[in-house]
Design an enzyme around this catalytic site. Structure first.
Site, short mmCIF file in Angstrom:
data_model
loop_
_atom_site.label_atom_id
_atom_site.label_comp_id
_atom_site.label_asym_id
_atom_site.label_seq_id
_atom_site.Cartn_x
_atom_site.Cartn_y
_atom_site.Cartn_z
N TYR A 54 45.83 64.16 28.14
CA TYR A 54 45.36 62.89 27.59
C TYR A 54 44.30 62.27 28.50
O TYR A 54 44.60 61.64 29.51
CB TYR A 54 46.52 61.91 27.41
CG TYR A 54 47.65 62.41 26.54
CD1 TYR A 54 47.45 63.38 25.56
CD2 TYR A 54 48.94 61.91 26.70
CE1 TYR A 54 48.48 63.84 24.77
CE2 TYR A 54 49.99 62.35 25.90
CZ TYR A 54 49.75 63.32 24.94
OH TYR A 54 50.78 63.78 24.16
N HIS A 140 53.84 71.83 26.88
CA HIS A 140 52.95 71.15 25.95
C HIS A 140 52.19 72.13 25.06
O HIS A 140 51.34 72.89 25.54
CB HIS A 140 51.96 70.30 26.74
CG HIS A 140 51.28 69.23 25.93
ND1 HIS A 140 50.27 68.44 26.45
CD2 HIS A 140 51.48 68.81 24.66
CE1 HIS A 140 49.88 67.58 25.53
NE2 HIS A 140 50.58 67.80 24.43
#
Length: 330
Positions: A54, A140
């Protein structure tokens, strides 16, 4: 608070997803990001989720800075491994095209689910967050890296949990098939399922949620609004980070109309639906401002009449096996 699996880590029913703090699609100022986290805390949120992906580490840095004002023992923090960040000194421009974040492309992501990569990525996250431990670590998006994730990444997380470096381990993905495999074939405490259990997508009911219930594995739901369509259905709204197909837009508009006719909101219904399943420990909602956080917290506690759910089921808009907020789990 709900305990994840059989481990010691607990999460609250509403969590803060910090992808927007990494300038997802558009810039967010430092003060605005800080205010969003502060407002979440004031609203009683105590579970915060981020990732190196992010904003190439920006989300972690901003979240860590805002949470530094509170005792580390007072909140639950999760981040992710699998995308290792490396300097990219010769890169130019921003990350929007490659990663979707409005940040300088001064680093690059390297897919790395190796044991060494997991530890190196986690150590870098600890530094960016400014903490000495992380409560939950997810693999992830290992979609295209299943072999390395199961053979190296997962065992590395298992060792970190045994060493007490992390409290809970799991995987976070936008699909249910591999998450179900993690639930059935490993000893994960929790999985993070984004966008596959919503008012518009019930696919997790077919495999993931029954498997989690059988195994005693917790589920965190992300993407309750399917990246925007269920928050504000209108032409040009996004669904799974792309423009919503006309059929889904029509269905979302119909759901909003039904919600309003029953005296509630589509946002409240979307959150309540996700939270109603007995294996769901928390619903993560992304926000980029204090106003969005306040709205999410308000919607999460807004009542949704039983008649609304009954009408959805009667129209075939919800599968019969989906637990409803007005029902007690069996």
């Amino acid at each position: 608070m709900t305990r994840l699996g059989a481990g010691p880590v607990e999460v609250g029913p509403l969590g803060f997803g910090a992808a927007a703090l990494g300038n997802l699609f558009t810039e967010v100022g430092d003060e605005q990001a800080h205010d969003a986290v502060t407002t979440a805390w004031q609203q009683g949120v105590r579970y915060f989720d981020t990732a190196p992906h992010y904003g190439l580490g920006l989300s972690e840095r901003r979240l860590g800075a805002a949470l530094r004002e509170h005792p580390r023992s007072a909140y639950t923090l999760s981040t992710k491994v699998g995308r290792r960040l490396e300097p990219a000194p010769d890169a130019t421009g921003d990350d929007l095209a490659d990663g979707g974040f409005a940040v300088p492309a001064d680093q690059r992501r390297v897919w790395d689910f190796s044991a060494d990569g997991v530890r190196r990525t986690l150590e870098a996250s600890l530094t960016r967050l400014g903490v000495d431990h992380i409560d939950i670590v997810y693999l992830h998006d290992p979609d295209d890296h299943a072999d390395e994730a199961f053979r190296q990444g997962y065992p590395a997380l298992e060792r970190l949990r045994a060493e007490g470096v992390v409290g809970a381990i799991g995987a976070g993905m936008n699909q249910t098939g591999m998450l179900t495999r993690f639930v059935r074939d490993t000893d994960v405490d929790v999985v993070l399922c984004a966008g596959r259990y919503t008012l518009l997508d019930h696919s997790a009911l077919a495999d993931l949620l029954p498997a989690a219930q059988e195994r005693g594995t917790s589920v965190v739901i992300g993407g309750a609004f399917n990246s925007g369509l269920l928050a504000d259905p209108r032409p040009g709204a996004t669904y799974n980070y792309a423009y919503a197909p006309a059929e889904l837009l029509d269905r979302a508009l119909h759901l909003r109309s039904l919600a309003e006719r029953h005296g509630t909101t589509l946002r409240a219904a979307a959150l309540a639906f996700c939270a109603a399943h007995p294996v769901v420990a928390s619903v993560l909602v992304g926000a980029r401002s204090a106003a969005e956080v306040r709205d999410c917290a308000q919607q999460f506690t807004t009542p949704v009449p039983a008649a609304f759910w009954q009408e959805l089921r009667a129209e075939g808009l919800l599968p019969p096996e989906a637990p409803l907020p007005t029902e007690q789990p069996s």
